[in-house]
Design a protein around this motif. Structure first.
Motif, PDB file in Angstrom:
ATOM      1  N   ARG A   1       7.911  18.057  10.804  1.00 18.10           N
ATOM      2  CA  ARG A   1       8.496  16.944  11.531  1.00 18.10           C
ATOM      3  C   ARG A   1       7.552  15.754  11.710  1.00 18.10           C
ATOM      4  NH1 ARG A   1      13.329  18.085  13.307  1.00 18.10           N
ATOM      5  NH2 ARG A   1      13.344  16.515  14.964  1.00 18.10           N
ATOM      6  N   ILE A   2       6.283  15.957  11.434  1.00 20.02           N
ATOM      7  CA  ILE A   2       5.335  14.837  11.454  1.00 20.02           C
ATOM      8  C   ILE A   2       4.908  14.487  10.031  1.00 20.02           C
ATOM      9  CG2 ILE A   2       3.024  14.100  12.160  1.00 20.02           C
ATOM     10  CD1 ILE A   2       3.426  15.495  14.799  1.00 20.02           C
ATOM     11  N   PHE A   3       4.322  15.443   9.322  1.00 19.25           N
ATOM     12  CA  PHE A   3       3.753  15.122   8.015  1.00 19.25           C
ATOM     13  C   PHE A   3       4.798  14.985   6.914  1.00 19.25           C
ATOM     14  CE2 PHE A   3       0.086  16.451  10.377  1.00 19.25           C
ATOM     15  CZ  PHE A   3      -0.899  15.589   9.920  1.00 19.25           C
ATOM     16  N   LYS A   4       5.981  15.536   7.086  1.00 16.81           N
ATOM     17  CA  LYS A   4       7.022  15.393   6.068  1.00 16.81           C
ATOM     18  C   LYS A   4       8.097  14.393   6.464  1.00 16.81           C
ATOM     19  CE  LYS A   4       6.498  20.089   4.226  1.00 16.81           C
ATOM     20  NZ  LYS A   4       7.187  21.373   3.906  1.00 16.81           N
ATOM     21  N   ARG A   5       7.960  13.748   7.623  1.00 20.00           N
ATOM     22  CA  ARG A   5       8.954  12.755   8.047  1.00 20.00           C
ATOM     23  C   ARG A   5       8.368  11.369   8.276  1.00 20.00           C
ATOM     24  NH1 ARG A   5      12.806  13.848  12.871  1.00 20.00           N
ATOM     25  NH2 ARG A   5      10.842  14.164  13.982  1.00 20.00           N
ATOM     26  N   LEU A   6       7.092  11.296   8.636  1.00 23.34           N
ATOM     27  CA  LEU A   6       6.497  10.009   8.978  1.00 23.34           C
ATOM     28  C   LEU A   6       5.761   9.423   7.777  1.00 23.34           C
ATOM     29  CD1 LEU A   6       4.988  10.813  12.495  1.00 23.34           C
ATOM     30  CD2 LEU A   6       7.203   9.783  11.964  1.00 23.34           C
ATOM     31  N   PRO A   7       5.687   8.101   7.685  1.00 26.27           N
ATOM     32  CA  PRO A   7       4.880   7.496   6.623  1.00 26.27           C
ATOM     33  C   PRO A   7       3.418   7.904   6.752  1.00 26.27           C
ATOM     34  CG  PRO A   7       6.362   5.876   7.598  1.00 26.27           C
ATOM     35  CD  PRO A   7       6.412   7.099   8.480  1.00 26.27           C
ATOM     36  N   LEU A   8       2.813   8.278   5.643  1.00 27.05           N
ATOM     37  CA  LEU A   8       1.419   8.704   5.609  1.00 27.05           C
ATOM     38  C   LEU A   8       0.624   7.749   4.731  1.00 27.05           C
ATOM     39  CD1 LEU A   8       2.025  12.517   4.954  1.00 27.05           C
ATOM     40  CD2 LEU A   8       1.673  11.413   7.177  1.00 27.05           C
ATOM     41  N   MET A   9      -0.604   7.459   5.135  1.00 32.65           N
ATOM     42  CA  MET A   9      -1.484   6.638   4.300  1.00 32.65           C
ATOM     43  C   MET A   9      -2.062   7.576   3.231  1.00 32.65           C
ATOM     44  SD  MET A   9      -4.145   5.082   2.959  1.00 32.65           S
ATOM     45  CE  MET A   9      -5.643   5.807   3.623  1.00 32.65           C
ATOM     46  N   VAL A  10      -1.538   7.477   2.012  1.00 35.14           N
ATOM     47  CA  VAL A  10      -1.841   8.457   0.979  1.00 35.14           C
ATOM     48  C   VAL A  10      -3.005   8.062   0.074  1.00 35.14           C
ATOM     49  CG1 VAL A  10       0.411   9.565   0.944  1.00 35.14           C
ATOM     50  CG2 VAL A  10       0.060   7.480  -0.390  1.00 35.14           C
ATOM     51  N   ALA A  11      -3.376   6.769   0.052  1.00 37.89           N
ATOM     52  CA  ALA A  11      -4.502   6.350  -0.792  1.00 37.89           C
ATOM     53  C   ALA A  11      -4.899   4.928  -0.448  1.00 37.89           C
ATOM     54  CB  ALA A  11      -4.138   6.431  -2.276  1.00 37.89           C
ATOM     55  N   PRO A  12      -6.192   4.622  -0.537  1.00 37.80           N
ATOM     56  CA  PRO A  12      -6.576   3.207  -0.534  1.00 37.80           C
ATOM     57  C   PRO A  12      -6.186   2.598  -1.870  1.00 37.80           C
ATOM     58  CG  PRO A  12      -8.502   4.591  -0.913  1.00 37.80           C
ATOM     59  CD  PRO A  12      -7.348   5.519  -0.654  1.00 37.80           C
ATOM     60  N   SER A  13      -5.824   1.334  -1.872  1.00 40.57           N
ATOM     61  CA  SER A  13      -5.386   0.690  -3.109  1.00 40.57           C
ATOM     62  C   SER A  13      -6.431   0.771  -4.210  1.00 40.57           C
ATOM     63  CB  SER A  13      -5.040  -0.781  -2.835  1.00 40.57           C
ATOM     64  OG  SER A  13      -3.958  -0.891  -1.934  1.00 40.57           O
ATOM     65  N   CYS A  14      -7.706   0.732  -3.814  1.00 37.75           N
ATOM     66  CA  CYS A  14      -8.775   0.739  -4.811  1.00 37.75           C
ATOM     67  C   CYS A  14      -8.924   2.082  -5.512  1.00 37.75           C
ATOM     68  CB  CYS A  14     -10.101   0.322  -4.191  1.00 37.75           C
ATOM     69  SG  CYS A  14     -10.629   1.304  -2.770  1.00 37.75           S
ATOM     70  N   GLU A  15      -8.194   3.121  -5.054  1.00 38.18           N
ATOM     71  CA  GLU A  15      -8.202   4.383  -5.782  1.00 38.18           C
ATOM     72  C   GLU A  15      -7.317   4.295  -7.025  1.00 38.18           C
ATOM     73  OE1 GLU A  15      -7.960   9.181  -4.870  1.00 38.18           O
ATOM     74  OE2 GLU A  15      -6.859   7.800  -3.584  1.00 38.18           O
ATOM     75  N   LEU A  16      -6.378   3.337  -7.022  1.00 38.09           N
ATOM     76  CA  LEU A  16      -5.485   3.111  -8.163  1.00 38.09           C
ATOM     77  C   LEU A  16      -5.546   1.638  -8.547  1.00 38.09           C
ATOM     78  CD1 LEU A  16      -2.358   5.043  -6.797  1.00 38.09           C
ATOM     79  CD2 LEU A  16      -4.033   5.922  -8.415  1.00 38.09           C
ATOM     80  N   PRO A  17      -6.679   1.180  -9.048  1.00 37.87           N
ATOM     81  CA  PRO A  17      -6.856  -0.268  -9.236  1.00 37.87           C
ATOM     82  C   PRO A  17      -6.125  -0.860 -10.444  1.00 37.87           C
ATOM     83  CG  PRO A  17      -8.816   0.899  -9.960  1.00 37.87           C
ATOM     84  CD  PRO A  17      -7.916   1.925  -9.325  1.00 37.87           C
TER      85      PRO A  17
END
Length: 417
Positions: free
Chosen positions: A56-72
């Motif tokens: 109910r928290i980790f599968k429902r709320l938006p999560l910060m999954v990566a900094p943009s610089c990890e996928l530049p």
């Protein structure tokens, strides 16, 4: 980058917070919660609650999954598992980010693992092929398999948002919760770091205790001169004022002093015009993104850096996993600078692994004995109190209530501007 009115309003908010920190610092005071709070030990130890938090928290709320610089670069991708959900992040051809369920629409096998750069992913089970925007483009042996509508068999898309050099995703393909509402304008302030233009220097994973036990430490300055006496020093500050945007918080020491960018010199901000306050002063402290992110500034290797700590619950109630991203404003130019950045990153590993998380594991093991009914959060630990209030509130909210809660919180944040 911030633009126009958003930039002006965000800077003014940063200045307003720092004025408050200076006033408290000069008066020798700090913001205090109304009372000492009691948190039931079951909040950390109950296995049923732990599984409910994942759902109910980790599968429902938006999560910060990566900094943009990890996928530049276009084609960059990262596969990861969050609370049992396989997630695939990609940087698409147009530069936008995609977030997909990393399961082949044929039999559910993950289509890729790890990180890399690719325009297409071919499932290693039967050879079905997907573009990095999720579209199914190839069915192996199509005449033998039979007719299918490939447009209906694309990778399932998760809601995703890239803002302030950070990437959020919601691990529910049917979610209607607005990520913008959820952030309550907090990302506009995080944009002051300038992460859009930073680089990823290094990253690593660390095992930790129960996720809330671990997260408590990021919201707690009270322990700094005690637990970290051998690393930060026993004369380190232990006070924190907190500022909240919904469940997201910034904690900072009430003081008129700030570190000059690139040196150990401490500046008295009351002697400097506000227009000349360094960026270090404006973003000092710890910035937390509910339910699992901590961002703290550091300096090493010839430039500004930040530790972004990404925390997820582990397999059992007493386990968590943290990815530490060390991001930098610019790439170190010399071997000496690179060594300095690495030393800073390694120092933070020691602090978190050997002090914070080692203590947290002992604490959790003791709580599992069942010999205490509750733990305490003092009036000087308001950040932790707010975190537990929100965790309890959101784990018990319905999907519709979630939408209403954050629509209201975002409206309040917008009105405050």
């Amino acid at each position: 980058m911030l633009c126009g009115r958003t930039h002006i309003m965000s800077r003014e908010k940063l200045l307003e917070m720092n004025r408050s920190l200076i006033q408290h610092g000069e008066a020798g005071t700090m913001d205090l919660a109304d009372q000492v709070a009691k948190i039931p030990v079951e909040a950390y130890t109950d296995i049923t609650l732990f599984e409910r938090e994942k759902e109910r928290i980790f599968k429902r709320l938006p999560l910060m999954v990566a900094p943009s610089c990890e996928l530049p670069e276009p084609g960059d991708y990262k596969a990861m598992d969050i609370a049992g959900v396989p997630l695939l992040l990609t940087r698409k051809r147009d530069g936008s980010v995609g977030a997909f369920l990393n399961m082949c629409s044929h039999r559910g096998n993950p289509v890729v693992s790890g990180t890399g750069n690719a325009s297409r992913f071919t499932c290693g089970y039967h050879g079905w092929t997907f573009k990095n925007d999720g579209d199914l483009v190839g069915v192996a042996s199509p005449k033998d398999f039979g007719a299918v509508d490939k447009a209906e068999l694309c990778l399932k898309k998760f809601p995703v948002l890239e803002s302030a050099g950070l990437i959020w995703a919601t691990l529910d393909v049917d979610s209607t919760l607005s990520i913008e509402d959820y952030l309550c304008g907090y990302d506009d302030l995080l944009a002051a770091f300038g992460f859009e233009d930073w680089i990823l220097f290094d990253k690593r994973e660390l095992p930790g205790p129960n996720w809330k036990t671990a997260y408590d430490g990021y919201l707690d300055f009270y322990h700094l001169p005690v637990l970290h006496a051998n690393t930060f020093g026993s004369d380190f500050f232990n006070r924190a004022n907190y500022f909240a945007w919904g469940p997201h918080q910034r904690l900072a020491n009430p003081s008129k002093f700030a570190q000059r960018t690139g040196s150990d010199e401490m500046l008295d901000l009351t002697e400097i015009p506000e227009d000349d306050w360094p960026i270090d002063a404006l973003v000092q402290g710890v910035w937390t993104i509910f339910p699992h992110i901590s961002i703290a500034s550091f300096y090493g290797g010839g430039g500004r850096g930040a530790m972004i700590s990404q925390l997820f619950p582990g397999e059992t109630v007493g386990e968590s996993v943290t990815t530490q991203f060390y991001v930098m404003e610019r790439e170190p130019e010399t071997e000496e600078q690179r060594k300095g950045a690495q030393e800073q990153f390694d120092f933070l590993k020691i602090v978190v692994r050997d002090e914070d998380y080692s203590t947290g594991k002992r604490q959790h093991d003791a709580l599992m004995s069942g010999q205490m009914g509750h733990v305490l959060f003092g009036r000087n630990e308001g950040g932790g109190q707010v975190f537990h209030q929100w965790a309890d509130k959101l784990v018990n909210a319905s999907d519709d209530e979630l939408k209403d809660i954050f629509a209201a919180e975002n409206a309040v944040a917008q009105a405050a501007e």
